[in-house]
Motif scaffolding. Structure first.
Motif, PDB file in Angstrom:
ATOM      1  N   PHE A 172    -119.879 -13.536 -42.875  1.00  0.00           N
ATOM      2  CA  PHE A 172    -120.649 -14.671 -42.552  1.00  0.00           C
ATOM      3  C   PHE A 172    -120.672 -15.572 -43.677  1.00  0.00           C
ATOM      4  N   LYS A 173    -120.761 -16.823 -43.083  1.00  0.00           N
ATOM      5  CA  LYS A 173    -120.665 -17.806 -44.539  1.00  0.00           C
ATOM      6  C   LYS A 173    -122.244 -18.799 -44.057  1.00  0.00           C
ATOM      7  N   GLY A 174    -122.696 -19.083 -45.131  1.00  0.00           N
ATOM      8  CA  GLY A 174    -123.905 -19.761 -44.848  1.00  0.00           C
ATOM      9  C   GLY A 174    -125.242 -19.029 -44.570  1.00  0.00           C
ATOM     10  N   ASN A 175    -125.444 -18.808 -43.448  1.00  0.00           N
ATOM     11  CA  ASN A 175    -126.794 -18.101 -43.134  1.00  0.00           C
ATOM     12  C   ASN A 175    -126.354 -16.717 -42.865  1.00  0.00           C
ATOM     13  N   ILE A 176    -126.864 -15.801 -44.013  1.00  0.00           N
ATOM     14  CA  ILE A 176    -126.494 -14.348 -43.966  1.00  0.00           C
ATOM     15  C   ILE A 176    -127.549 -13.567 -43.122  1.00  0.00           C
ATOM     16  N   PRO A 177    -127.091 -12.439 -42.252  1.00  0.00           N
ATOM     17  CA  PRO A 177    -127.945 -11.886 -41.556  1.00  0.00           C
ATOM     18  C   PRO A 177    -128.866 -10.871 -42.431  1.00  0.00           C
ATOM     19  N   HIS A 178    -129.852 -10.307 -41.977  1.00  0.00           N
ATOM     20  CA  HIS A 178    -130.667  -9.615 -42.652  1.00  0.00           C
ATOM     21  C   HIS A 178    -130.138  -8.083 -42.694  1.00  0.00           C
ATOM     22  N   CYS A 179    -129.137  -7.695 -41.730  1.00  0.00           N
ATOM     23  CA  CYS A 179    -128.169  -6.503 -41.657  1.00  0.00           C
ATOM     24  C   CYS A 179    -127.148  -6.618 -40.778  1.00  0.00           C
ATOM     25  N   CYS A 180    -125.904  -6.051 -41.587  1.00  0.00           N
ATOM     26  CA  CYS A 180    -124.910  -6.094 -40.515  1.00  0.00           C
ATOM     27  C   CYS A 180    -124.221  -4.538 -40.360  1.00  0.00           C
ATOM     28  N   LYS A 181    -124.823  -3.756 -40.674  1.00  0.00           N
ATOM     29  CA  LYS A 181    -124.646  -2.372 -40.491  1.00  0.00           C
ATOM     30  C   LYS A 181    -124.318  -1.868 -39.141  1.00  0.00           C
ATOM     31  N   LYS A 182    -123.464  -1.161 -38.840  1.00  0.00           N
ATOM     32  CA  LYS A 182    -123.170  -0.587 -37.552  1.00  0.00           C
ATOM     33  C   LYS A 182    -124.407   0.511 -37.077  1.00  0.00           C
ATOM     34  N   ASP A 183    -124.851   1.236 -38.125  1.00  0.00           N
ATOM     35  CA  ASP A 183    -126.054   2.280 -38.035  1.00  0.00           C
ATOM     36  C   ASP A 183    -127.152   1.767 -38.785  1.00  0.00           C
ATOM     37  N   PRO A 184    -127.982   0.775 -38.501  1.00  0.00           N
ATOM     38  CA  PRO A 184    -129.152   0.459 -39.444  1.00  0.00           C
ATOM     39  C   PRO A 184    -130.166   1.413 -39.495  1.00  0.00           C
ATOM     40  N   THR A 185    -130.711   1.409 -40.402  1.00  0.00           N
ATOM     41  CA  THR A 185    -132.155   2.236 -40.627  1.00  0.00           C
ATOM     42  C   THR A 185    -133.223   1.315 -41.016  1.00  0.00           C
ATOM     43  N   VAL A 186    -134.157   1.555 -40.081  1.00  0.00           N
ATOM     44  CA  VAL A 186    -135.478   0.730 -40.440  1.00  0.00           C
ATOM     45  C   VAL A 186    -136.645   1.541 -40.964  1.00  0.00           C
ATOM     46  N   VAL A 187    -137.558   0.914 -41.611  1.00  0.00           N
ATOM     47  CA  VAL A 187    -138.801   1.349 -42.172  1.00  0.00           C
ATOM     48  C   VAL A 187    -139.694   0.178 -41.903  1.00  0.00           C
ATOM     49  N   ASP A 188    -141.120   0.792 -42.110  1.00  0.00           N
ATOM     50  CA  ASP A 188    -142.104   0.043 -41.882  1.00  0.00           C
ATOM     51  C   ASP A 188    -142.472  -0.697 -42.926  1.00  0.00           C
ATOM     52  N   LEU A 189    -143.156  -1.829 -43.020  1.00  0.00           N
ATOM     53  CA  LEU A 189    -143.682  -2.753 -44.162  1.00  0.00           C
ATOM     54  C   LEU A 189    -144.982  -1.917 -44.747  1.00  0.00           C
ATOM     55  N   LEU A 190    -145.280  -2.362 -45.975  1.00  0.00           N
ATOM     56  CA  LEU A 190    -146.399  -1.714 -46.631  1.00  0.00           C
ATOM     57  C   LEU A 190    -147.706  -2.488 -46.399  1.00  0.00           C
ATOM     58  N   PRO A 191    -148.984  -1.783 -46.459  1.00  0.00           N
ATOM     59  CA  PRO A 191    -149.935  -2.716 -46.446  1.00  0.00           C
ATOM     60  C   PRO A 191    -150.202  -3.886 -47.442  1.00  0.00           C
ATOM     61  N   GLY A 192    -150.495  -4.876 -47.088  1.00  0.00           N
ATOM     62  CA  GLY A 192    -150.576  -5.992 -48.208  1.00  0.00           C
ATOM     63  C   GLY A 192    -149.545  -7.014 -48.006  1.00  0.00           C
ATOM     64  N   THR A 193    -148.803  -6.775 -46.836  1.00  0.00           N
ATOM     65  CA  THR A 193    -147.420  -7.638 -46.839  1.00  0.00           C
ATOM     66  C   THR A 193    -147.920  -8.973 -46.395  1.00  0.00           C
ATOM     67  N   PRO A 194    -147.307  -9.951 -46.910  1.00  0.00           N
ATOM     68  CA  PRO A 194    -147.668 -11.361 -46.487  1.00  0.00           C
ATOM     69  C   PRO A 194    -147.989 -11.434 -45.089  1.00  0.00           C
ATOM     70  N   TYR A 195    -148.901 -12.333 -44.711  1.00  0.00           N
ATOM     71  CA  TYR A 195    -149.327 -12.485 -43.116  1.00  0.00           C
ATOM     72  C   TYR A 195    -147.985 -12.953 -42.273  1.00  0.00           C
TER      73      TYR A 195
END
Length: 453
Positions: free
Chosen positions: A105-128
């Motif tokens: 990818f050029k310019g706008n880069i994705p958050h994740c490009c993995k074939k098998d992504p792993t997701v976790v929750d954000l912590l309390p106090g994350t910006p609104y």
């Protein structure tokens, strides 16, 4: 005749082996079944709420439909495998643990490009501006019976290279859920009727473009190979204290495995406690005991009144690495239908068998004892239960006053063997008298026989 016998013997051996194999598979398939929560599961709902030029935006929600098993810190981890070459452009309320190779990818880069992504929750106090509803709790999800308003966790995901219609989108595969460690097995994603949503003003109903569900079930055997808690017993009518069975959760082995447990009188105790926050391991570091369990539940039959009887329950934490937040205890006993009063614990009846009220869920009072501290002087919580006597069933004999089963945080605790339960002195006295009378009778019979001879 001999040939026939040999053939019959071979058939019998084959039948036994076949039965054994079928039994093994049967036990494996039912391992996740919980008799006290037969319908409990975690359901992952994936709602496609809008289309984008190269994919879609979806809200993913993890619902904890388990009555008493919650997801504690450090929280859930959700993974899957994309069916095609999808990428994650942006996320809200969650994040992937790795970005992967996005070099194409050029310019706008994705958050994740993995074939098998792993997701976790954000912590309390994350910006609104990075939050959505039901997010940002550090992956902690409470159980359905204990706190249904906090029994879900959500994040929003924008997926690219995914197809832009119901016919071109492919559901992900190989879902995995860690909460926070192993124990859950997830089935395949199934497309279901699109979810309907009610707007905030309550005047309009919208609908997802596409919805699929994934169901995950828990197995204590997959979560850990050894038990995590045990039960000890005592009573006012017997001086015997029945401890947890020796080596219930492990054995002290400081020669080959030094540091497997900590002596509370050890001079190194302070350093162990101070290093607790630096240790990222989920493996418990327990106080040295004969049972080596992180948690011990003690059931004491305390008092006997004319129409009532009283029990004291104490939960002790022997784990130096864990504070148990939002802990709960599930107890099965036939007299819970006659529970009259409970002191300093919350209570909710569980009825896994419809009209039979023999199972109770107990948990701490908020801001008072809902936090079970790590091992030490404050590492215990306790309460007393007052039961009304049911004249048709009540008795102190044969261990009736002790629980049939106890769970702590959803894990089955090891009970002492029934023949070790504290017994009524009168019952023991009657047994001794009976044996004495039998011996005297036999001696008199022998003496009378020789006298007659």
């Amino acid at each position: 005749m001999e040939l026939c016998f040999r053939s019959l013997f071979r058939v019998s051996i084959s039948t036994i082996l076949l039965f054994f194999l079928v039994s093994c598979f049967s036990f494996t398939s039912t391992d996740a079944y919980d008799a006290l929560d037969p319908n409990g599961n975690i359901t992952i709902k994936w709602d496609v709420i809008s289309w984008t030029p190269d994919g879609y935006v979806a809200v993913v929600t993890i619902f904890n439909f388990q009555q008493y098993r919650h997801i504690q810190a450090p929280g859930w981890t959700l993974g899957w495998t994309w069916a095609k070459k999808e990428v994650i452009w942006t996320m809200m309320g969650g994040q992937t643990t790795e970005q992967g190779d996005c070099s194409r990818f050029k310019g706008n880069i994705p958050h994740c490009c993995k074939k098998d992504p792993t997701v976790v929750d954000l912590l309390p106090g994350t910006p609104y501006n990075q939050q959505i509803a039901n997010c940002c709790k550090g992956g902690v999800i409470n159980s359905w019976a204990q706190d249904p308003s906090n029994a879900a966790s959500s994040f929003q995901i924008s997926v690219g290279a995914a197809g832009t219609t119901n016919k071109t989108v492919r559901v992900p595969k190989n879902f995995t859920l860690k909460a926070p460690g192993p124990g859950y097995t997830c089935g395949p994603a199934k497309i279901v009727k699109p979810t309907k949503f009610v707007t905030q003003d309550g005047r309009r109903v919208t609908q997802a473009m596409m919805t699929w569900n994934v169901t995950c079930t828990y197995s204590q055997f997959l979560a850990q190979k050894t038990p995590t808690c045990c039960v000890s017993l005592s009573s006012f009518y017997n001086d015997t204290i029945v401890p947890c069975p020796t080596c219930t959760c492990g054995c002290q082995n400081n020669i080959t495995q030094p540091g497997s447990c900590v002596d509370p009188d050890s001079p190194y105790l302070a350093s162990v406690v101070s290093d607790r926050g630096k240790t990222n391991s989920l493996a418990p570091l327990v106080q040295c005991t004969s049972h080596m369990c992180p948690i011990r539940v003690h059931w004491h039959v305390k008092l006997n009144y004319k129409d009532y009887w009283r029990v004291k329950v104490t939960i002790t934490n022997f784990n130096y690495r864990m504070n148990y937040t939002q802990w709960n205890l599930v107890v099965q006993h036939p007299n819970f239908d006659n529970l009259t009063q409970l002191f300093s614990f919350n209570y909710k009846p569980l009825n896994p068998y419809q009209n039979i009220n023999d199972t109770a869920m107990l948990w701490g009072v908020k801001f008072y004892n809902d936090l079970l501290m790590q091992a030490g002087p404050l590492g215990n919580v306790q309460s007393e239960l007052l039961f009304r006597k049911d004249k048709s069933t009540f008795t102190f004999e044969k261990g009736w006053a002790f629980p049939r089963r106890i769970y702590f945080n959803g894990d089955n605790c090891v009970m002492p063997p029934p023949d070790a339960y504290p017994y009524l002195p009168n019952a023991g006295l009657r047994k001794n008298i009976s044996l004495l009378m039998l011996s005297i009778t036999l001696l008199l019979s022998v003496a009378f026989h020789f006298a007659c001879v």
